[in-house]
Design an enzyme around this catalytic site. Structure first.
Site, mmCIF file in Angstrom:
data_model
loop_
_atom_site.group_PDB
_atom_site.id
_atom_site.type_symbol
_atom_site.label_atom_id
_atom_site.label_comp_id
_atom_site.label_asym_id
_atom_site.label_seq_id
_atom_site.Cartn_x
_atom_site.Cartn_y
_atom_site.Cartn_z
ATOM 1 N N ASP A 114 35.724 153.541 27.888
ATOM 2 C CA ASP A 114 37.244 153.667 28.103
ATOM 3 C C ASP A 114 37.622 153.253 29.604
ATOM 4 O O ASP A 114 38.669 152.776 29.817
ATOM 5 C CB ASP A 114 37.676 154.630 27.776
ATOM 6 C CG ASP A 114 37.774 155.229 26.397
ATOM 7 O OD1 ASP A 114 38.303 154.421 25.567
ATOM 8 O OD2 ASP A 114 37.067 156.376 26.097
ATOM 9 N N ASP A 147 38.434 146.810 15.322
ATOM 10 C CA ASP A 147 37.170 147.761 16.126
ATOM 11 C C ASP A 147 36.244 146.999 15.458
ATOM 12 O O ASP A 147 35.444 146.738 16.649
ATOM 13 C CB ASP A 147 37.467 149.159 15.750
ATOM 14 C CG ASP A 147 38.789 149.714 16.414
ATOM 15 O OD1 ASP A 147 38.532 150.484 17.256
ATOM 16 O OD2 ASP A 147 39.629 150.050 15.673
ATOM 17 N N LYS A 175 46.928 152.805 30.386
ATOM 18 C CA LYS A 175 47.369 153.598 31.695
ATOM 19 C C LYS A 175 46.878 153.225 32.946
ATOM 20 O O LYS A 175 47.910 153.214 33.882
ATOM 21 C CB LYS A 175 46.724 154.986 31.546
ATOM 22 C CG LYS A 175 47.088 155.647 30.320
ATOM 23 C CD LYS A 175 46.494 157.120 29.983
ATOM 24 C CE LYS A 175 46.875 158.069 28.859
ATOM 25 N NZ LYS A 175 46.147 157.200 27.777
ATOM 26 N N THR A 192 43.171 152.746 19.453
ATOM 27 C CA THR A 192 43.118 152.326 18.224
ATOM 28 C C THR A 192 44.274 153.088 17.274
ATOM 29 O O THR A 192 44.735 152.386 16.310
ATOM 30 C CB THR A 192 41.810 152.805 17.481
ATOM 31 O OG1 THR A 192 40.775 152.160 18.027
ATOM 32 C CG2 THR A 192 41.761 152.499 16.014
#
Length: 323
Positions: free
Chosen positions: A262, A51, A239, A122
């Site tokens: 996101d 990250d 998704k 993550t």
């Protein structure tokens, strides 16, 4: 000459190359064996060395090339000198061959906001569910998500020991001639590229939802959809990929939790192929630089038949989720 291309298309072409480098960093951290995990706000809200390195790489690479951009990344990192090997200054020439949609041709650098999730999924990354992981670079103009890049570092990954021994090599294979990793990109008004669009069979209702942030609201909303099947996976990017590749019909997340970084890039890819992403009330998400980061009224997304799913969201769920 770079100057003959619009700011937006140069930015997307650069973001593509930067996302590819990010994917390589994600794989390298796993291969080296030390994930450097720290808890941020809870045991399910984690940050790893990947990250941190990926955010430094993406934000620094973009800022060097496009100094007037507003860049908002997930990780709250102290300012520090970035190792030159993290900088990517290339651009994907194939993107520069594409025409810029006319409504975006005169956009200036300072008009754009870039939302960066260096490692979406993550928690799954730390648990070895590597095909859930994506790198997300979303580009917004006047509060609307208009362009995005998604790198899936472990596309074609097979969760077995033989693969794990090979995954850090650039020639790693996971089947007949299958290269590890892929990069998907899209611009509204132009299209989305790097994948094969596929729909769930007609009449099938397959819901994809959270793997690690389940609660009563989420469950009530999923149940109200009367699904044939429910997939519980990590990562918002992942998704949306399920929606555009025919693995799921709707992404239902009736809870605060996911953030603008996101959803920005995945929303573009979905909208570019005729899908729809909103909050649970049906409101479009806003991506201007002053907006709050949390998507506090959840997410509802579909490739097709949005109204079918939107009409089934219970009033009790809507009342509990304030935009």
């Amino acid at each position: 000459m770079a100057s003959s291309h619009t700011v937006l298309m140069r930015l997307v072409a650069s973001a593509y190359s930067i996302a590819q480098k990010a994917g390589a960093i994600v794989r390298r951290v796993i291969a080296e064996g030390d994930l450097g995990i720290v808890e941020k706000t809870s045991a399910t809200d984690l940050q790893t060395k990947a990250d941190r390195l990926v955010q430094m790489s993406i934000c620094s690479s973009l800022a060097r090339k496009f100094p007037k951009l507003t860049i908002i990344g997930e990780e709250d990192l102290p300012p520090e000198d970035v190792d030159q090997e993290l900088i990517e200054d290339g651009q994907w020439e194939e993107i520069l061959k594409q025409p810029c949609p006319s409504q975006y041709s005169s956009i200036k650098e300072e008009d754009l906001v870039v939302w960066v999730d260096p490692l979406d999924g993550t928690k799954e990354y730390t648990e070895g569910l590597l095909d859930n992981v994506t790198v997300l670079i979303g580009i917004a103009y006047e509060g609307k998500a208009i362009a995005g890049v998604i790198n899936q570092p472990y596309y074609n990954y097979q969760n077995n020991e033989k693969q794990k021994l090979r995954e850090h090599r650039s020639e790693a294979k996971a089947g007949p001639d299958a290269v590890l990793g892929r990069t998907i990109w899209g611009v509204l008004g132009l299209g989305a590229f790097g994948f094969q669009l596929k729909e769930v069979p007609a009449g099938k209702h397959i819901i994809t939802t959270t793997r690690s942030h389940n609660n009563k609201l989420v469950s009530d909303c999923v149940t109200a959809m009367n699904p044939d099947d429910v997939l519980r996976v990590g990562g918002a990017g992942n998704k949306i990929l399920q929606l555009i590749e025919g693995k799921a019909s709707a992404y239902v997340f009736a809870s605060p939790g996911c953030k603008k970084w996101d959803t920005c890039a995945p929303e573009v890819i979905l909208h570019a192929v005729g899908g729809k992403l909103t909050d649970i009330h049906g409101n479009a998400l806003q991506y201007n630089k002053e907006v709050k980061h949390m998507n506090s009224a959840g997410v509802l997304a579909t490739l097709r038949n949005y109204d079918y799913y939107a009409s089934r969201v219970p009033e009790s769920v809507k009342n509990a989720l304030v935009p």
